[in-house]
Every structure is written in structure tokens, then in C-alpha cells.
Design an enzyme around this catalytic site. Structure first.
Site, PDB file in Angstrom:
ATOM      1  N   HIS A   1     154.029  99.187 153.920  1.00  9.86           N
ATOM      2  CA  HIS A   1     154.848 100.364 153.621  1.00  9.86           C
ATOM      3  C   HIS A   1     155.086 101.158 154.893  1.00  9.86           C
ATOM      4  CE1 HIS A   1     156.325 103.966 151.570  1.00  9.86           C
ATOM      5  NE2 HIS A   1     156.561 103.147 150.561  1.00  9.86           N
TER       6      HIS A   1
ATOM      7  N   ASP B   1     155.596  97.823 144.484  1.00  4.79           N
ATOM      8  CA  ASP B   1     156.256  96.685 143.855  1.00  4.79           C
ATOM      9  C   ASP B   1     155.299  95.568 143.461  1.00  4.79           C
ATOM     10  OD1 ASP B   1     158.856  97.678 143.881  1.00  4.79           O
ATOM     11  OD2 ASP B   1     159.046  97.239 146.012  1.00  4.79           O
TER      12      ASP B   1
END
Ligand code: ACO
Length: 365
Positions: free
Chosen positions: A258, A315
Site C-alpha cells: 500500500h 483487497d
């Protein structure tokens, strides 16, 4: 000319009251409230909070839910259009076109008053699930299933998809999924929506910008990527070879890493817990076990190779949740958008309320 930051990394582009991320401590707040406290509410309550900036009291929530339920139906002409779409790859392409059609059917589309924007917001939040479910059914030649008024936002979506009333845990999982997907500060899709909003383009157009940006595999498209990856790995025994092969070829592993979080994304922790409970209810923990094994392998391999771990992002375990909810991979990004639409609308309204057109410079080389 000032220094150029590739990917705008670390650049602060605007002020917002909508959400807050601390990527070092792993904290996410919507309107000042921790995501852990929001995850147990209804999606309607969180949607209201994001869009209006205020936690609804009982009467406000009941009125908001009533308006959402009243607006769940979609235009018959849109259903006819949906039947003409080709399918199988990415339902988001269909959703993008469907939202564009919806704008044509809304006489307030190009009215920019607060009242018109409030009406558009309710229609968008209410209609997204109906459109996604209808798109999916149309792709199999099936007629859409009419929304059921007494089901929650998430449970009604699952019902419209399959015609079956979900179990309590399935309904809870879907509500949580929509809440956890609802908002995340200046992520790529929200930033693109803010740019469109800053030109004073209409809310439908801004949301379509968000959809187009969400689609990419480095952003919301990663959720489908994880579902495909779990299918490709197939069993827990193959997880190590799969992960090491990807790292050796310097390929990205979907659902990990991320830009902002340098620790575990707090949403991933909640999704993991939901995925575990669904696996147990299902009596088959194989998807969950495979995912957890991959998480452990990557954590240790990254420490070994790069001297720092890598963590699952939002996700990763959401894809495992979708596996247990029997959701086809091609719907994953569209369902992400069903949650995110509330955050997008909040950002669109925040941009309108204190606007300056977003127009950075490029460094000519
Ligand atoms: N798999 C393998 N290696 C990775 C991964 C990954 N998923 N993520 C980061 N890395 C490595 C990179 O190769 C890079 O290594 P290097 O320093 O040796 O070159 C290093 O970690 C830094 O990664 P960047 O890609 O530069 O990080 P950036 O902040 O630009 O990208 C991103 C973040 C796009 C999320 C990235 O981690 C990625 O591509 N992940 C996979 C796709 C994904 O899951 N996207 C969803 C993100 S959450 C969301 O948008 C809803």
C-alpha cells in the site's frame, strides 16, 4: 519549478473532513470515528455519516433508509440497455455505462443546487446495488430480481443477485464489506473524482471518473486479481511456489502492499475475521487457509529480501469474503464501487463547497 514527486507520493493536495489515515499506526477514521467502531453499524448509517458529516439519530437514520429503499428500483429503459452488454470479463465496464445512462434518465442531472445534489446522492447510493445485480443477471440472460424492502442494503444486494435470502452472517459480511469499502481519503479514484468535481462537472460524471479509475489492477481491480489468483493457486500446497515464482519474476502479488499503510491496514484485519467466520460457517476453510498461508509466506520473504514486511491490503481478505459469498470475480470491482459511492459523493460535495479547480503543473523534460 518545484520538485516533481513521481506518483504524487507524499504530496498533500487538499484539506478534508471526510476521513483520516495514519499509515504508520494503522488507523482509519471516517468523520473522526474509528473504522473498528463503524464496522458494526449499518451501511445506511455510515453512508449518512459520510455524506452529511453527522452520525444520524434514530429518526434521521430511519428517514434516510426509507429514502434509499424507495429509490432502489431502476428505470425500465436501463434494464433494456443492460441486456445488450457483452460480459464475462469485467462487469465494471457495464456499470460505468449504466451510470452514464442513469444520468440521462435524471432530469436533475445538470442542476447544481444542493437539493438536486442531495437527490442525486440518494439515487446513486440506492441504485448501485440494483444495477450491479441486474447487470450480472442480464449477462446470464436472466431477468432482474426486484429489491426486497425489508432487507438491509447489503442483504438486499445478495438477494437480488441470487434470489436467495442470505444467512445472518452473509448479510453481516456484505454490510461490513460495503462499510469498509466506503471511503479512503485521497485514493486514486477519489482523487480523479475530485478533479472532475473541481471543474464543476455534475455528480454522475464525477462518479464515472471514480469508476474508471477504480477499475485498474493497481487500485480496486486488485480485488478481482486476488480472486483470480486464489483460483490459480488452487490449494495451500501450491502457495509457496506461487509466491516465490512471482517474487523471482519481480511481478506484483495482488492484494499486498500500500502507498500509505506501512503496517496492517485496519480494514484487512476486520475482513480477515469475517472471512474466517464465513469459512467456519461454510464448513470449508480451504480458501481462508490458503490466503493466510500466502500472507505468512510473503511477510517472511519480504523481511528476508527487503528487510521489511509486506502486509495484505483491503483487497486481499475482501476477495476471500467474496469467495465464501459465492460472488463471481468479475463483479468484485463493481461491488467495491457500491460501497465507495458514498465516499465519492461526500468528496464531490466537499469539493463543490470550497472549490478551486485542481490543475497541477508538469515538469517539461
Ligand atoms: N507484490 C510484490 N512486490 C510488491 C508489492 C506486491 N503486491 N507491492 C509492493 N511491492 C514492492 C515493489 O516491487 C517495490 O519494490 P522495490 O522497492 O524493490 O522496487 C516496493 O515494494 C514498493 O512498491 P511500489 O509499487 O513502489 O509501491 P507504491 O506505493 O507505488 O504502490 C501499490 C502501492 C500500487 C498498492 C503496490 O503495493 C501494488 O502494486 N500492489 C499490488 C496491487 C494491489 O493490491 N493494489 C490494491 C491497493 S489498495 C487499493 O487501491 C484499494
Amino acid at each position: 519549478m518545484k520538485e516533481m514527486k513521481k506518483g504524487l507520493e507524499g504530496v498533500v493536495a487538499l484539506d478534508t473532513k471526510i476521513s483520516y489515515i495514519d499509515g504508520i499506526q494503522g488507523i482509519l477514521k471516517y468523520r473522526g470515528i474509528n473504522i473498528e467502531d463503524l464496522a458494526d453499524l449499518s451501511y445506511d448509517a455510515v453512508s449518512y455519516l459520510l455524506i452529511t458529516g453527522k452520525m444520524p439519530d434514530e429518526a434521521e437514520l430511519s428517514e434516510y433508509s426509507r429514502m434509499l429503499v424507495a429509490n432502489r428500483g431502476i428505470n425500465g429503459k436501463l434494464i433494456e440497455v443492460l441486456k445488450h452488454f457483452e460480459f464475462g470479463v469485467e462487469a465494471l465496464d457495464g456499470l460505468r455505462t449504466a451510470i452514464s445512462c442513469t444520468a440521462h434518465f435524471d432530469e436533475e442531472n445538470n442542476q447544481h443546487t444542493p437539493e438536486a445534489n442531495k437527490n442525486k446522492a440518494i439515487k446513486l447510493v440506492a441504485e448501485f446495488p440494483t444495477i450491479v445485480a441486474a447487470l450480472h443477471r442480464a449477462s446470464y440472460g436472466d431477468e432482474p430480481i426486484k429489491p426486497m424492502d425489508n432487507l438491509s442494503h447489503g442483504a438486499n444486494f445478495l438477494y437480488m443477485l441470487s434470489g436467495k435470502i442470505p444467512t445472518d452472517l452473509e448479510a453481516e459480511a456484505m454490510e461490513k464489506d460495503l462499510i469498509l469499502s466506503a471511503e479512503h481519503e485521497l485514493n486514486p479514484s477519489t482523487f480523479s473524482l475530485r478533479i472532475a468535481s473541481s471543474t464543476l462537472s455534475d455528480m454522475y460524471s464525477a462518479v464515472i471518473c471514480g469508476l474508471c479509475t477504480l477499475k485498474g489492477p493497481l487500485h480496486g481491480g486488485a480485488r478481482k486479481g486476488v480472486m483470480d489468483m486464489l483460483d490459480e493457486i488452487g490449494s495451500i500446497e501450491n502457495a509457496r511456489d506461487y509466491a516465490l515464482g512471482k517474487l523471482e519474476r519481480k511481478e506484483k502479488i495482488m492484494g499486498f502492499g500500500h502507498r500509505v499503510y506501512k503496517t496492517l491496514d485496519p480494514r484487512a484485519r476486520i475482513y480477515k475475521d469475517v472471512a474466517r467466520r464465513l469459512a467456519e460457517e461454510n464448513g470449508d476453510t480451504s480458501w481462508f487457509d490458503m490466503a493466510e498461508e500466502l500472507e505468512h509466506i510473503l511477510y517472511h520473504e519480504f523481511v528476508e529480501i527487503k528487510g521489511k514486511p509486506i502486509y495484505p491490503n483491503v483487497d486481499f481478505y475482501s476477495a476471500v469474503v467474496y469467495k465464501y459469498l459465492d460472488i463471481p470475480a468479475e463483479l468484485a470491482t463493481s461491488i467495491f464501487a457500491m460501497g465507495r459511492v458514498s465516499g465519492w459523493i461526500a468528496h464531490c460535495m466537499e469539493q463543490y463547497s470550497d472549490n478551486r479547480v485542481i490543475r497541477p503543473r508538469a515538469h517539461t523534460v
